[in-house]
Design an enzyme around this catalytic site. Structure first.
Site, PDB file in Angstrom:
ATOM      1  CD1 TRP A 155      34.012  41.218  45.600  1.00 54.64           C
ATOM      2  CD2 TRP A 155      35.381  40.226  47.010  1.00 54.64           C
ATOM      3  NE1 TRP A 155      35.045  40.436  44.558  1.00 54.64           N
ATOM      4  CE2 TRP A 155      36.286  40.075  45.114  1.00 54.64           C
ATOM      5  CE3 TRP A 155      35.981  39.735  47.822  1.00 54.64           C
ATOM      6  CZ2 TRP A 155      37.238  38.566  45.099  1.00 54.64           C
ATOM      7  CZ3 TRP A 155      37.935  38.966  47.824  1.00 54.64           C
ATOM      8  CH2 TRP A 155      37.936  38.547  46.241  1.00 54.64           C
ATOM      9  CE  LYS A 179      27.855  48.419  42.197  1.00 53.37           C
ATOM     10  NZ  LYS A 179      27.740  47.008  42.126  1.00 53.37           N
ATOM     11  CB  SER A 234      38.126  42.984  37.292  1.00 52.00           C
ATOM     12  OG  SER A 234      36.824  43.591  36.757  1.00 52.00           O
ATOM     13  CD  GLU A 255      43.921  52.630  43.052  1.00 49.12           C
ATOM     14  OE1 GLU A 255      45.033  51.617  42.340  1.00 49.12           O
ATOM     15  OE2 GLU A 255      44.634  53.625  43.155  1.00 49.12           O
ATOM     16  CB  CYS A 289      44.628  44.326  44.073  1.00 45.67           C
ATOM     17  SG  CYS A 289      44.957  45.734  45.289  1.00 45.67           S
ATOM     18  CD  GLU A 386      44.386  40.666  40.162  1.00 45.07           C
ATOM     19  OE1 GLU A 386      43.563  40.573  39.606  1.00 45.07           O
ATOM     20  OE2 GLU A 386      44.373  41.056  41.223  1.00 45.07           O
TER      21      GLU A 386
HETATM   22  P1  NAP Z   1      34.627  43.627  39.255  1.00 48.89           P
HETATM   23  O1  NAP Z   1      33.789  42.449  39.240  1.00 48.89           O
HETATM   24  O2  NAP Z   1      35.801  44.275  38.810  1.00 48.89           O
HETATM   25  O3  NAP Z   1      33.981  45.021  40.616  1.00 48.89           O
HETATM   26  C1  NAP Z   1      34.073  45.378  40.888  1.00 48.89           C
HETATM   27  C2  NAP Z   1      32.599  46.664  41.465  1.00 48.89           C
HETATM   28  O4  NAP Z   1      32.955  46.838  40.370  1.00 48.89           O
HETATM   29  C3  NAP Z   1      31.219  45.533  42.315  1.00 48.89           C
HETATM   30  O5  NAP Z   1      31.464  47.180  43.169  1.00 48.89           O
HETATM   31  C4  NAP Z   1      31.257  45.243  40.900  1.00 48.89           C
HETATM   32  O6  NAP Z   1      29.976  45.248  41.283  1.00 48.89           O
HETATM   33  C5  NAP Z   1      31.284  46.084  40.042  1.00 48.89           C
HETATM   34  N1  NAP Z   1      30.647  46.019  38.686  1.00 48.89           N
HETATM   35  C6  NAP Z   1      31.005  44.687  38.332  1.00 48.89           C
HETATM   36  N2  NAP Z   1      31.100  45.224  36.625  1.00 48.89           N
HETATM   37  C7  NAP Z   1      30.098  46.528  36.363  1.00 48.89           C
HETATM   38  C8  NAP Z   1      29.959  47.227  35.516  1.00 48.89           C
HETATM   39  N3  NAP Z   1      29.760  46.543  33.733  1.00 48.89           N
HETATM   40  N4  NAP Z   1      29.350  48.665  35.631  1.00 48.89           N
HETATM   41  C9  NAP Z   1      29.643  48.740  36.670  1.00 48.89           C
HETATM   42  N5  NAP Z   1      29.986  48.358  38.232  1.00 48.89           N
HETATM   43  C10 NAP Z   1      30.590  47.430  37.674  1.00 48.89           C
HETATM   44  O7  NAP Z   1      36.152  43.250  40.893  1.00 48.89           O
HETATM   45  P2  NAP Z   1      36.236  41.976  42.055  1.00 48.89           P
HETATM   46  O8  NAP Z   1      36.189  40.737  41.298  1.00 48.89           O
HETATM   47  O9  NAP Z   1      34.904  42.290  42.928  1.00 48.89           O
HETATM   48  O10 NAP Z   1      37.331  42.841  42.178  1.00 48.89           O
HETATM   49  C11 NAP Z   1      38.755  41.674  43.165  1.00 48.89           C
HETATM   50  C12 NAP Z   1      39.255  42.370  41.583  1.00 48.89           C
HETATM   51  O11 NAP Z   1      39.103  44.216  42.143  1.00 48.89           O
HETATM   52  C13 NAP Z   1      40.682  42.332  41.608  1.00 48.89           C
HETATM   53  O12 NAP Z   1      41.353  41.791  39.910  1.00 48.89           O
HETATM   54  C14 NAP Z   1      41.577  42.552  42.177  1.00 48.89           C
HETATM   55  O13 NAP Z   1      43.212  42.508  42.157  1.00 48.89           O
HETATM   56  C15 NAP Z   1      40.933  43.735  41.981  1.00 48.89           C
HETATM   57  N6  NAP Z   1      41.330  45.253  43.155  1.00 48.89           N
HETATM   58  C16 NAP Z   1      41.979  46.331  42.919  1.00 48.89           C
HETATM   59  C17 NAP Z   1      43.072  46.802  43.769  1.00 48.89           C
HETATM   60  C18 NAP Z   1      43.550  48.296  43.372  1.00 48.89           C
HETATM   61  O14 NAP Z   1      43.466  49.037  44.499  1.00 48.89           O
HETATM   62  N7  NAP Z   1      44.251  48.315  42.545  1.00 48.89           N
HETATM   63  C19 NAP Z   1      41.993  46.855  45.586  1.00 48.89           C
HETATM   64  C20 NAP Z   1      41.074  45.637  44.839  1.00 48.89           C
HETATM   65  C21 NAP Z   1      40.838  44.790  44.569  1.00 48.89           C
HETATM   66  P3  NAP Z   1      29.058  43.890  41.849  1.00 48.89           P
HETATM   67  O15 NAP Z   1      30.113  42.794  42.175  1.00 48.89           O
HETATM   68  O16 NAP Z   1      27.417  43.983  42.674  1.00 48.89           O
HETATM   69  O17 NAP Z   1      29.295  43.032  40.234  1.00 48.89           O
END
Ligand code: NAP
Length: 484
Positions: A155, A179, A234, A255, A289, A386
């Site tokens: 998001w 997705k 994450s 990522e 991130c 983080e």
């Molecule tokens: P997240 O909880 O891992 O969610 C990311 C995506 O994965 C969302 O679309 C989420 O859907 C989906 N998701 C969650 N659980 C899942 C599962 N079991 N199976 C399939 N899909 C699943 O991460 P977040 O909290 O939204 O984002 C923040 C994290 O992203 C931070 O750790 C940040 O550092 C990292 N990030 C990394 C980068 C990079 O380029 N390295 C860039 C941006 C962010 P729902 O939201 O619909 O549950």
């Protein structure tokens, strides 16, 4: 109010159709600041995901048979349409995500830049002719599109995290099933509408919206048709998805999370370091991130840096991202707010000193005062986890080697930053930091021409740059034998 109301969607997008009327339940997408409902969407699951995968696979042969130049012409139309709808897309993003409008406009431009870049890069996926070890043979290598790509995105950058994956996939000749995060699906659907208008054929882009991310995720990872998963999010979820992809041996790009250090040496330009610190820590209210998670400051300028950063932080304006002059929006959720509170109280309990901010913001909701704490040490949660919020902890060090050791003392390896005016130190420290990206005297490092990505538990693969298209291509070796 959007000028182009057609960008506000109430359906998912599969095989060129806006669908989901048959889905039993729907979910609300709310304004991150006011909590008002912006739209309701079908809560899709495995059935719709399977349909999207089949549609993508059916559309693939025609898309891959086009020349890269033909695909580029369509991608450029998509880029132009996104840029001509920049204001509407920014408003939609600020509404569902909360970031200030100026940052949302910036993200639309940044997100679109990947489409423009990869439209061109698609024409340069060169192969090889390798000098032969035998006179009767010739050895060639060609690159071919990998097949149906699944992309799961977070998001915090509702457009850019999608285009950074979809643009190279499409340019390489692959279809995608996207997705987006359940908090921010409207930006994804709006750019899918513009993709449709640009003439991207049905089935080449599909957007599955829903709150049951593990069900949708499993449908994507279990599928034998999906050949590649590109995920941003994450580290915890990235590990689950990587494991789930093992059974079908999918290629993955990950990522993931970071724990970025920002080192300030005694010889740094302190004005530049404070300016870099502000943008690197507080962009998107600390929810990127590559946001600095730990400031490491050399003892000779420690007190001055703490004071200067605290003074700058006190000028930040927290509120509704739609309002003029606001540069800090709400956090994405109450859970995110709780994490900031938890990291702060843990640090204070262990001896940290609050020098700016320090409590939930008077506007309420998920807002927290931009905060600076000094006197921090490695026993505190903020040293290793983080925070993903507007909390800036400042650690002290004495020698260059100590700074490098502290910076590298983490399982993460995404972005890192340091400020110095010593050219020899620039090379020593750049080479010693165990990170995929290093900003030297610079607090913002992402752009479409550079390879973005992490090492260690921050991920696999690179996005953007000329390297970014390789993840969507397979190498094929052709041996021509029997030559006379
Ligand atoms: P997240 O909880 O891992 O969610 C990311 C995506 O994965 C969302 O679309 C989420 O859907 C989906 N998701 C969650 N659980 C899942 C599962 N079991 N199976 C399939 N899909 C699943 O991460 P977040 O909290 O939204 O984002 C923040 C994290 O992203 C931070 O750790 C940040 O550092 C990292 N990030 C990394 C980068 C990079 O380029 N390295 C860039 C941006 C962010 P729902 O939201 O619909 O549950």
């Amino acid at each position: 109010m959007l000028k182009n109301l057609n960008l506000l969607k109430t359906h998912g997008y599969i095989n060129g159709q806006w669908v989901g009327d048959n889905v039993k339940s729907r979910f609300d997408v709310t304004n991150a600041y006011t909590n008002e409902v912006i739209s309701t969407l079908p809560d899709m699951g495995k059935k719709e995901t399977d349909e999207a995968i089949l549609a993508a696979n059916a559309a693939w042969p025609e898309w891959r048979s086009r020349t890269a130049k033909e695909r580029a012409a369509i991608l450029k139309k998509w880029f132009d349409l996104i840029m001509s709808n920049q204001e509407d897309l920014a408003m939609l993003m600020t509404a569902e995500q909360g970031k200030p409008l100026a940052e949302a406009r910036g993200e639309v431009g940044y997100g679109a830049s990947f489409i423009e870049w990869f439209a061109e890069e698609g024409k340069r996926t060169y192969g090889d002719v390798i000098p032969t070890p035998a006179n009767d043979r010739r050895i060639l290598v060609i690159k071919q599109p990998i097949g149906v790509v699944a992309s799961i995105t977070p998001w915090n950058f509702p457009i850019a995290m999608i285009t950074r994956k979809c643009a190279p996939a499409l340019a390489a000749g692959c279809p995608v099933v996207i997705k987006p995060a359940a908090e921010t699906p409207l930006s994804a659907l709006a750019i899918a509408e513009l993709a449709d208008q640009a003439g991207i054929p049905k089935g080449i882009i599909n957007v599955i919206v829903g709150t049951n991310s593990s069900e949708i995720g499993l449908a994507l990872t279990d599928s034998k048709i999906v050949r590649k998963l590109s995920f941003t999010g994450s580290t915890a979820v990235g590990k689950i998805l990587t494991r789930n992809c093992a059974d079908t041996m999918k290629k993955v790009s990950m990522e993931l999370g970071g724990n970025a250090p920002f080192i300030v040496f005694d010889d740094a330009d302190i004005d530049a370091a404070v300016a870099g610190a502000m943008i690197s820590k507080f962009r998107n209210t600390g929810q990127t991130c590559v946001c600095t998670n730990r400031f490491l400051v050399q003892e000779g300028i420690y007190e001055e840096f703490v004071k200067r950063l605290a003074d700058a932080v006190k000028t930040l304006n927290v509120g509704n991202g739609m309002d003029e002059g606001v540069n800090q929006g709400p956090l994405i959720s109450l859970k995110a707010l709780d994490k900031v509170k938890d990291h702060l109280s843990d640090a204070v309990d262990r001896g940290a000193v609050i020098v700016a901010g320090g409590k939930p913001h008077q506007n309420g909701g998920t807002m927290f005062e931009p905060t600076v704490v000094s006197n921090v040490d490695s026993s505190m949660k903020i040293a290793s986890e983080e925070t993903f919020g507007p909390l800036a902890p400042i650690f002290k060090f004495s020698t260059e080697q100590e700074a490098i050791d502290m910076a590298n003392d983490t399982e993460f390896g995404l972005a890192s930053y340091f400020f110095t005016n010593d050219i020899n130190r620039i090379w020593r420290v750049s080479e010693a930091l165990e990170y995929g990206m290093v900003g030297v005297n610079e607090g913002v490092i992402s752009n479409e021409v550079a390879p973005f990505g992490g090492i260690k538990e921050s991920g696999l693969g690179r996005e953007g740059s000329h390297y970014g298209i390789d993840d969507f291509l397979e190498l094929k070796y052709i041996c021509m034998g029997g030559l006379k």
